[in-house]
Design a protein around this motif. Sequence first.
Motif, PDB file in Angstrom:
ATOM      1  N   VAL A  35       0.047   3.321   9.492  1.00  0.00           N
ATOM      2  CA  VAL A  35      -1.155   2.712  10.064  1.00  0.00           C
ATOM      3  C   VAL A  35      -1.136   1.221   9.768  1.00  0.00           C
ATOM      4  CG1 VAL A  35      -2.528   4.824   9.838  1.00  0.00           C
ATOM      5  CG2 VAL A  35      -2.514   3.147   7.984  1.00  0.00           C
ATOM      6  N   ALA A  36      -1.787   0.456  10.610  1.00  0.00           N
ATOM      7  CA  ALA A  36      -1.835  -0.993  10.427  1.00  0.00           C
ATOM      8  C   ALA A  36      -2.649  -1.354   9.197  1.00  0.00           C
ATOM      9  CB  ALA A  36      -2.418  -1.652  11.674  1.00  0.00           C
ATOM     10  N   GLU A  52       4.123  -7.349  11.893  1.00  0.00           N
ATOM     11  CA  GLU A  52       3.383  -7.026  13.115  1.00  0.00           C
ATOM     12  C   GLU A  52       2.225  -6.079  12.820  1.00  0.00           C
ATOM     13  OE1 GLU A  52       4.141  -4.828  17.421  1.00  0.00           O
ATOM     14  OE2 GLU A  52       5.763  -6.011  16.518  1.00  0.00           O
ATOM     15  N   LEU A  53       2.392  -5.229  11.791  1.00  0.00           N
ATOM     16  CA  LEU A  53       1.339  -4.287  11.414  1.00  0.00           C
ATOM     17  C   LEU A  53       0.364  -4.880  10.396  1.00  0.00           C
ATOM     18  CD1 LEU A  53       3.512  -1.041  11.115  1.00  0.00           C
ATOM     19  CD2 LEU A  53       1.898  -1.629  12.942  1.00  0.00           C
ATOM     20  N   GLY A  54       0.537  -6.173  10.086  1.00  0.00           N
ATOM     21  CA  GLY A  54      -0.413  -6.850   9.209  1.00  0.00           C
ATOM     22  C   GLY A  54      -0.058  -6.851   7.736  1.00  0.00           C
ATOM     23  N   TYR A  55       1.150  -6.405   7.384  1.00  0.00           N
ATOM     24  CA  TYR A  55       1.580  -6.394   5.982  1.00  0.00           C
ATOM     25  C   TYR A  55       2.431  -7.628   5.686  1.00  0.00           C
ATOM     26  CZ  TYR A  55       0.103  -1.505   6.172  1.00  0.00           C
ATOM     27  OH  TYR A  55      -0.621  -0.358   6.333  1.00  0.00           O
ATOM     28  N   ARG A  56       2.610  -7.910   4.381  1.00  0.00           N
ATOM     29  CA  ARG A  56       3.426  -9.052   3.965  1.00  0.00           C
ATOM     30  C   ARG A  56       4.576  -8.549   3.092  1.00  0.00           C
ATOM     31  NH1 ARG A  56       1.202 -14.122   4.730  1.00  0.00           N
ATOM     32  NH2 ARG A  56       2.655 -14.980   3.187  1.00  0.00           N
ATOM     33  N   PRO A  57       5.785  -8.507   3.622  1.00  0.00           N
ATOM     34  CA  PRO A  57       6.935  -8.125   2.799  1.00  0.00           C
ATOM     35  C   PRO A  57       7.147  -9.140   1.683  1.00  0.00           C
ATOM     36  CG  PRO A  57       7.654  -9.045   4.898  1.00  0.00           C
ATOM     37  CD  PRO A  57       6.164  -8.884   4.995  1.00  0.00           C
ATOM     38  N   LEU A  58       7.794  -8.695   0.593  1.00  0.00           N
ATOM     39  CA  LEU A  58       7.972  -9.582  -0.561  1.00  0.00           C
ATOM     40  C   LEU A  58       9.248 -10.402  -0.503  1.00  0.00           C
ATOM     41  CD1 LEU A  58       6.836  -7.272  -3.514  1.00  0.00           C
ATOM     42  CD2 LEU A  58       5.521  -8.980  -2.264  1.00  0.00           C
ATOM     43  N   ASP A  89      -5.035   4.477  14.407  1.00  0.00           N
ATOM     44  CA  ASP A  89      -3.840   4.877  15.161  1.00  0.00           C
ATOM     45  C   ASP A  89      -2.583   4.518  14.388  1.00  0.00           C
ATOM     46  OD1 ASP A  89      -5.407   5.825  17.230  1.00  0.00           O
ATOM     47  OD2 ASP A  89      -5.424   3.880  18.267  1.00  0.00           O
ATOM     48  N   SER A  90      -1.678   5.476  14.246  1.00  0.00           N
ATOM     49  CA  SER A  90      -0.419   5.245  13.549  1.00  0.00           C
ATOM     50  C   SER A  90       0.624   4.708  14.514  1.00  0.00           C
ATOM     51  CB  SER A  90       0.083   6.547  12.919  1.00  0.00           C
ATOM     52  OG  SER A  90      -0.806   6.998  11.927  1.00  0.00           O
ATOM     53  N   THR A  91       1.525   3.903  13.959  1.00  0.00           N
ATOM     54  CA  THR A  91       2.606   3.317  14.748  1.00  0.00           C
ATOM     55  C   THR A  91       3.930   3.954  14.360  1.00  0.00           C
ATOM     56  OG1 THR A  91       1.439   1.212  14.905  1.00  0.00           O
ATOM     57  CG2 THR A  91       3.818   1.171  15.308  1.00  0.00           C
ATOM     58  N   ASP A  92       4.772   4.235  15.363  1.00  0.00           N
ATOM     59  CA  ASP A  92       6.127   4.746  15.122  1.00  0.00           C
ATOM     60  C   ASP A  92       6.968   3.581  14.600  1.00  0.00           C
ATOM     61  OD1 ASP A  92       8.758   5.556  15.235  1.00  0.00           O
ATOM     62  OD2 ASP A  92       8.544   6.646  17.117  1.00  0.00           O
ATOM     63  N   LEU A  94       9.463   0.672  16.443  1.00  0.00           N
ATOM     64  CA  LEU A  94       9.081  -0.731  16.280  1.00  0.00           C
ATOM     65  C   LEU A  94      10.214  -1.520  15.641  1.00  0.00           C
ATOM     66  CD1 LEU A  94       6.882  -2.902  16.499  1.00  0.00           C
ATOM     67  CD2 LEU A  94       6.019  -2.125  14.268  1.00  0.00           C
ATOM     68  N   THR A  95      10.834  -0.945  14.630  1.00  0.00           N
ATOM     69  CA  THR A  95      11.917  -1.638  13.927  1.00  0.00           C
ATOM     70  C   THR A  95      13.126  -1.820  14.832  1.00  0.00           C
ATOM     71  OG1 THR A  95      11.197  -0.728  11.802  1.00  0.00           O
ATOM     72  CG2 THR A  95      13.447  -1.546  11.924  1.00  0.00           C
ATOM     73  N   LYS A  96      13.447  -0.822  15.647  1.00  0.00           N
ATOM     74  CA  LYS A  96      14.583  -0.946  16.564  1.00  0.00           C
ATOM     75  C   LYS A  96      14.384  -2.107  17.529  1.00  0.00           C
ATOM     76  CE  LYS A  96      16.411   3.797  16.708  1.00  0.00           C
ATOM     77  NZ  LYS A  96      16.573   5.001  17.564  1.00  0.00           N
ATOM     78  N   ARG A  97      13.150  -2.271  18.027  1.00  0.00           N
ATOM     79  CA  ARG A  97      12.887  -3.385  18.940  1.00  0.00           C
ATOM     80  C   ARG A  97      13.105  -4.728  18.237  1.00  0.00           C
ATOM     81  NH1 ARG A  97       8.438  -0.129  20.481  1.00  0.00           N
ATOM     82  NH2 ARG A  97       6.948  -1.482  19.412  1.00  0.00           N
TER      83      ARG A  97
END
Length: 554
Positions: free
Chosen positions: A238-239, A316-322, A245-248, A252-255
């Motif tokens: 989920v975002a 894109e889902l609103g998270y911040r990777p480290l 709504d959950s995202t596949d 998303l990563t493949k794109r």
Amino acid sequence: MAALSGKACEVMERSIRERVPPLLTDLYQFTMAYAYWRAGRHDEPAVFELFFRDNPFGGGFSLFSGLHDCLLFLRSFRFIDEDVEYLRSVLPSATDPAFFQFLRDLDCSGVTLHSVPEGAVVFARMPLMEVAGPLAVVQLLETSLLCLVNYASLVCSNAARFRLAAGPRRKLLEMGLRRAQGPDGGLTASRYTHIGGFDLTSNVQAGFLFGIPVAGTMAHSYVTSFSSLEEVWPQTLVAANGDPDSTDVISLTKRWLSRVCEILGAEPGKIHEGELAAFISYAIAYPHNFLPVIDSYSVRCSGLLNFCAVALALCELGYRPLGIRLDSGDLCSQSIGVRNVFKLCTEHFSIAAFRSLIIVGTNNISEQTLAELNKKENEIDVVGVGTHLVTCTRQPSLGCVYKLVEVRGSPRMKFSEDPEKSTIPGRKAVYRLLDAEGHPFMDLLCLAEEPAPTAGFNINCYPLGWDNICQSVTPAEVTCLRQEVFSQGQITHPMCSAAETRKKVQSSIQNLHPRHKRLQEPDSYMVALSEKLHNLIPEIRKGSYNDNNFLLAN
């Protein structure tokens, strides 16, 4: 500085009782104690000093550590019935049974401990601790106190050198538990490397006991455990904004992977699918804590591309990777390449989060490695250090010793065929002399009954190792290094947390003159004797010292 909380102190004291019971010592401490007791000398007032003879790692200073544990050890020191029965079985059968009752009644209520502050910068031949009390008791304390101070001071000093080598910009992560000398060595290392200047530890128990910030995400085994995207489960996320709504994430990563390969001119066929699956799976589990190791297969052809694709999907889902971790190869050049790709993604995709991604470097890091990092261009933000830090590979022991300096008010001195192993007699006061800029330039040892040196006034003294050459100095400031920390069975000075002691260490090192804290070929720091203390030594050597009259006459 605030003292430790009651609960924290209780937990640590219980740990000391379990790890450092009175039997954790050498057998000859008990045979000497018995001989003192048998001769009726066990209650004679005696004074021992703890010090080391050479600064470690070829450096110009050390850091005094372990006092906290020493104080808890003294407070809890007493023999239980099980201890005494074991001693009865290993001491010679001719041992008087009354001696075992003597041991059963022992504690440290008659012991007084004076010490330099925990975390202080210290130097060879200066007394770190003075332990005074009944002869048999203070003899029994020797091995345990040395055990608690030796490694703690050594590994703390090693950490401070790593900190100096790394410079102020980079964070340092201690990750040596698996390489340490046993569980206790690992815990001690985590605690005192933090005090010495490390920011983080991988050791969860150390974080629990000592409040050290912990860090860690994944190992290569996690990456290599995946072989295909079919193993990713769950596959949705989920975002961050709470949209139900959950995202596949796989789709998303493949794109994103296709777009990353396009702008970098990469070959999709060289990307390892299992690595991509591992990254996606971990990102779904910890979307706020995504920091994978990217060198399991190929950094340039697979790991970096997979990371960027997953990180962009998280953004894109609103998270911040480290960020990422590099664990092999040329860390400097790889880090530059990784940073360039991050900048390209930032600009091409307008993803601001990629500007703040961190790069962690690990790979058998030594002090020399850190020094070389500072000479080369690189983009490493955090350095993880294990083996060379916790095992102190450049010097395995500090070599602290515990020597008798007074009995019944009479100074005692060890003579030796090796002059460096001779001791300095008498009960002492220790003063640090500072110059006009606030830098320490000399530690002065005086007899305890001498008046303290005065700032702005000339002092005649004899630097150790100068072959009886007198020097005249005028300090701008004088500080007394010794403080009473234990008396009548009680800790008499507030104990600080690891974080508070860490601040004290950094302040202490900062005050050192740069020439004394150089990692290579530092100038020797001066430790000197007062005239009275210097004159006492030849009198004792000649055998003309009179217990009652010498100090009065001089």
